[in-house]
Design a protein around this motif. Structure first.
Motif, PDB file in Angstrom:
ATOM      1  N   ALA A 158      -0.970 -26.495  45.245  1.00 29.26           N
ATOM      2  CA  ALA A 158      -0.365 -25.242  45.748  1.00 29.26           C
ATOM      3  C   ALA A 158       0.588 -24.582  44.450  1.00 29.26           C
ATOM      4  N   PRO A 159       0.198 -23.215  44.289  1.00 32.60           N
ATOM      5  CA  PRO A 159       0.757 -22.581  43.024  1.00 32.60           C
ATOM      6  C   PRO A 159       2.241 -22.564  43.114  1.00 32.60           C
ATOM      7  N   LEU A 160       2.936 -22.406  41.941  1.00 29.82           N
ATOM      8  CA  LEU A 160       4.508 -22.230  41.945  1.00 29.82           C
ATOM      9  C   LEU A 160       4.717 -20.707  41.908  1.00 29.82           C
ATOM     10  N   ARG A 161       6.168 -20.566  42.225  1.00 28.35           N
ATOM     11  CA  ARG A 161       6.464 -19.265  42.460  1.00 28.35           C
ATOM     12  C   ARG A 161       7.690 -19.249  41.494  1.00 28.35           C
ATOM     13  N   ALA A 162       7.635 -17.873  40.893  1.00 27.37           N
ATOM     14  CA  ALA A 162       8.994 -17.778  39.845  1.00 27.37           C
ATOM     15  C   ALA A 162       9.403 -16.250  40.434  1.00 27.37           C
ATOM     16  N   THR A 163      10.550 -16.244  40.858  1.00 28.85           N
ATOM     17  CA  THR A 163      11.251 -15.036  41.254  1.00 28.85           C
ATOM     18  C   THR A 163      12.380 -14.256  40.448  1.00 28.85           C
ATOM     19  N   SER A 164      12.510 -13.131  40.081  1.00 31.21           N
ATOM     20  CA  SER A 164      13.390 -12.546  39.358  1.00 31.21           C
ATOM     21  C   SER A 164      13.689 -11.165  39.905  1.00 31.21           C
ATOM     22  N   ALA A 165      15.014 -10.667  39.166  1.00 31.52           N
ATOM     23  CA  ALA A 165      14.997  -9.100  39.441  1.00 31.52           C
ATOM     24  C   ALA A 165      14.126  -8.509  38.803  1.00 31.52           C
ATOM     25  N   LEU A 166      13.733  -7.179  39.356  1.00 35.27           N
ATOM     26  CA  LEU A 166      12.569  -6.544  38.844  1.00 35.27           C
ATOM     27  C   LEU A 166      13.277  -5.696  37.865  1.00 35.27           C
ATOM     28  N   VAL A 167      12.630  -5.706  36.238  1.00 37.42           N
ATOM     29  CA  VAL A 167      12.953  -5.331  35.453  1.00 37.42           C
ATOM     30  C   VAL A 167      12.570  -3.721  34.933  1.00 37.42           C
ATOM     31  N   MET A 168      13.248  -2.978  34.426  1.00 31.20           N
ATOM     32  CA  MET A 168      12.412  -1.385  34.211  1.00 31.20           C
ATOM     33  C   MET A 168      11.779  -1.709  32.749  1.00 31.20           C
ATOM     34  N   PRO A 169      10.507  -1.296  32.695  1.00 33.90           N
ATOM     35  CA  PRO A 169       9.706  -1.456  31.337  1.00 33.90           C
ATOM     36  C   PRO A 169      10.495  -0.630  30.328  1.00 33.90           C
ATOM     37  N   ASP A 192       1.124 -11.237  41.105  1.00 35.43           N
ATOM     38  CA  ASP A 192       2.557 -10.394  40.744  1.00 35.43           C
ATOM     39  C   ASP A 192       2.730  -9.508  41.551  1.00 35.43           C
ATOM     40  N   GLN A 193       3.786  -9.771  42.574  1.00 33.87           N
ATOM     41  CA  GLN A 193       4.043  -8.718  43.647  1.00 33.87           C
ATOM     42  C   GLN A 193       5.727  -8.431  43.509  1.00 33.87           C
ATOM     43  N   VAL A 194       5.881  -7.185  43.783  1.00 33.49           N
ATOM     44  CA  VAL A 194       7.396  -6.868  43.751  1.00 33.49           C
ATOM     45  C   VAL A 194       7.843  -6.500  45.368  1.00 33.49           C
ATOM     46  N   ILE A 195       8.994  -7.026  45.712  1.00 37.25           N
ATOM     47  CA  ILE A 195       9.502  -7.202  47.276  1.00 37.25           C
ATOM     48  C   ILE A 195      10.809  -6.590  47.156  1.00 37.25           C
ATOM     49  N   ASN A 196      10.989  -5.894  48.503  1.00 36.29           N
ATOM     50  CA  ASN A 196      12.167  -5.062  48.523  1.00 36.29           C
ATOM     51  C   ASN A 196      13.342  -6.173  48.996  1.00 36.29           C
ATOM     52  N   ALA A 197      14.496  -5.635  49.324  1.00 37.89           N
ATOM     53  CA  ALA A 197      15.648  -6.791  49.819  1.00 37.89           C
ATOM     54  C   ALA A 197      15.415  -7.272  50.999  1.00 37.89           C
ATOM     55  N   GLN A 204       2.642  -4.146  43.141  1.00 41.00           N
ATOM     56  CA  GLN A 204       1.816  -4.996  42.483  1.00 41.00           C
ATOM     57  C   GLN A 204       2.001  -4.742  40.945  1.00 41.00           C
ATOM     58  N   ASN A 205       1.894  -6.013  40.316  1.00 42.53           N
ATOM     59  CA  ASN A 205       1.877  -5.792  38.706  1.00 42.53           C
ATOM     60  C   ASN A 205       3.341  -5.271  38.277  1.00 42.53           C
ATOM     61  N   GLY A 206       4.292  -5.967  38.856  1.00 47.05           N
ATOM     62  CA  GLY A 206       5.714  -5.626  38.094  1.00 47.05           C
ATOM     63  C   GLY A 206       5.846  -3.953  38.475  1.00 47.05           C
ATOM     64  N   GLU A 268      10.833  -9.175  41.454  1.00 48.10           N
ATOM     65  CA  GLU A 268       9.386  -9.616  41.367  1.00 48.10           C
ATOM     66  C   GLU A 268       9.214 -11.118  41.495  1.00 48.10           C
ATOM     67  N   VAL A 269       8.087 -11.377  42.165  1.00 49.16           N
ATOM     68  CA  VAL A 269       7.825 -12.610  42.592  1.00 49.16           C
ATOM     69  C   VAL A 269       6.141 -12.855  42.097  1.00 49.16           C
ATOM     70  N   VAL A 270       6.292 -13.892  41.146  1.00 49.04           N
ATOM     71  CA  VAL A 270       5.021 -14.208  40.384  1.00 49.04           C
ATOM     72  C   VAL A 270       4.449 -15.566  40.879  1.00 49.04           C
ATOM     73  N   THR A 271       3.337 -15.596  41.427  1.00 44.48           N
ATOM     74  CA  THR A 271       2.784 -17.049  41.750  1.00 44.48           C
ATOM     75  C   THR A 271       1.695 -17.378  40.641  1.00 44.48           C
ATOM     76  N   TYR A 272       1.830 -18.730  40.156  1.00 47.05           N
ATOM     77  CA  TYR A 272       1.261 -18.990  39.181  1.00 47.05           C
ATOM     78  C   TYR A 272       0.655 -20.448  38.970  1.00 47.05           C
ATOM     79  N   GLN A 273      -0.266 -20.831  38.132  1.00 52.15           N
ATOM     80  CA  GLN A 273      -0.586 -22.172  37.837  1.00 52.15           C
ATOM     81  C   GLN A 273      -0.280 -22.573  36.346  1.00 52.15           C
ATOM     82  N   PRO A 274       0.791 -23.545  36.133  1.00 54.61           N
ATOM     83  CA  PRO A 274       1.135 -23.551  34.710  1.00 54.61           C
ATOM     84  C   PRO A 274       0.138 -24.467  34.239  1.00 54.61           C
ATOM     85  N   LEU A 275       0.080 -24.364  32.659  1.00 51.42           N
ATOM     86  CA  LEU A 275      -1.039 -25.004  31.838  1.00 51.42           C
ATOM     87  C   LEU A 275      -0.806 -26.535  32.140  1.00 51.42           C
TER      88      LEU A 275
END
Length: 309
Positions: A158-169, A192-197, A204-206, A268-275
């Protein structure tokens, strides 16, 4: 995360690495596995081989055991050589979990070789002709290998999830999660998904939308995020609208966009597999392909014993 496969060249240069282990298991299955039974059936020599003192089950067991083990040893040795050779480079490139690298390192080539060989033997037993069995082995193995790496491997654990506030490039690229988040450069990003409130996926992709962009629309002096809604904060210096779209926006404008993103609650919600899961994933995938090889071997015994009597 873009990665390339390269081999060390002369005088410190880097040259493209021949993808030996990418094609080796398929070739072992096609040229060692497929002809093993198919050639006997195609030429009719199975009648002589199976009427001797050795039973057909024992004949098949010896063939499968010796040739299958040889396939696994060849793939394992080449993988070991490649892994040791590239270990200094892998420490720098940090891409061992990428699809291009994962299947040519560690122990997974052993499982691939076992499965490809058993697949070739099974294809030969059912198709009964050497060339078509070889072609079927190559096509089926390649399809299963690609499907597994793209759609199964990322979810073996099961992949991990990291959630953070979306950051302007900061530049012309898409936004990205803050450096303080858990996702590192050597982790495998599954999504790598972007979700609203409200928690609905809006990008997608930030960014917002499928291309990872953050678009601003100004209507009658009121700014809004394209695809999201009206910004609740004011934008300094807008006046009658947003001018000079080709120019780099001022820092105050970027700050206003970030404030709008924050007030709209975009995350921004990133689903990932750590090294750190590299070796567990290696073992799981190897065991799965080895298990499939055992199932195919049992199917070969059933075919030889019942339908080729």
């Amino acid at each position: 995360m873009r990665h390339t496969t390269a081999c060390p060249g002369r005088a410190g240069t880097r040259a493209p690495c021949p993808p030996v282990l990418l094609v080796l298991p398929a070739l072992l299955g096609a040229f060692w596995g497929a002809p093993m039974i198919a050639r006997e059936l195609e030429t009719g020599t199975f009648r002589l081989a199976w009427t001797q003192s050795v039973t057909r089950q024992r004949w098949l067991a010896v063939k499968l055991g010796l040739a299958g083990l040889a396939s696994m040893v060849v793939a394992g040795l080449l993988s070991l050589i490649l892994t040791l050779w590239f270990s200094p480079i892998d420490q720098v490139q940090l891409n061992r979990l990428s699809p291009a690298m994962f299947g040519v390192r560690g122990i997974t080539p052993i499982g691939y070789a076992a499965f490809a060989f058993a697949l070739g033997v099974t294809a030969g037993a059912f198709i009964r002709r050497t060339i078509p069995a070889m072609a079927a082995t190559l096509v089926v193995f390649t399809g299963i290998r690609l499907a597994f790496s793209l759609w199964v491997r990322p979810y073996l654990i099961a992949p991990l999830r990291a959630t953070s506030a979306l950051v302007m490039p900061t530049g012309n690229g898409p936004a990205s999660i803050p450096a303080a988040e858990r996702v590192k450069a050597d982790d495998l990003v599954v999504s790598d998904q972007v979700i609203n409130a409200a928690g609905r996926v809006i990008g997608q992709n930030g960014g917002i939308g499928p291309n990872g962009d953050i678009g601003i629309r100004v209507t009658h002096g009121t700014p809004s995020l394209v695809g999201v809604g009206v910004c609740p904060n004011k934008f300094p210096g807008l006046g009658g609208g947003l001018r000079g779209s080709g120019a780099q926006p001022p820092a105050s404008f970027n700050a206003a966009v970030q404030e709008c993103i924050d007030k709209l609650g975009l995350r921004e919600v990133v689903t990932y597999q750590p090294l750190s899961r590299y070796w567990p994933l290696q073992w799981y995938e190897t065991l799965i392909f080895t298990g499939l090889a055992i199932v195919l071997a049992g199917l070969c015994f059933w075919r030889v014993r019942r339908d080729l009597a």
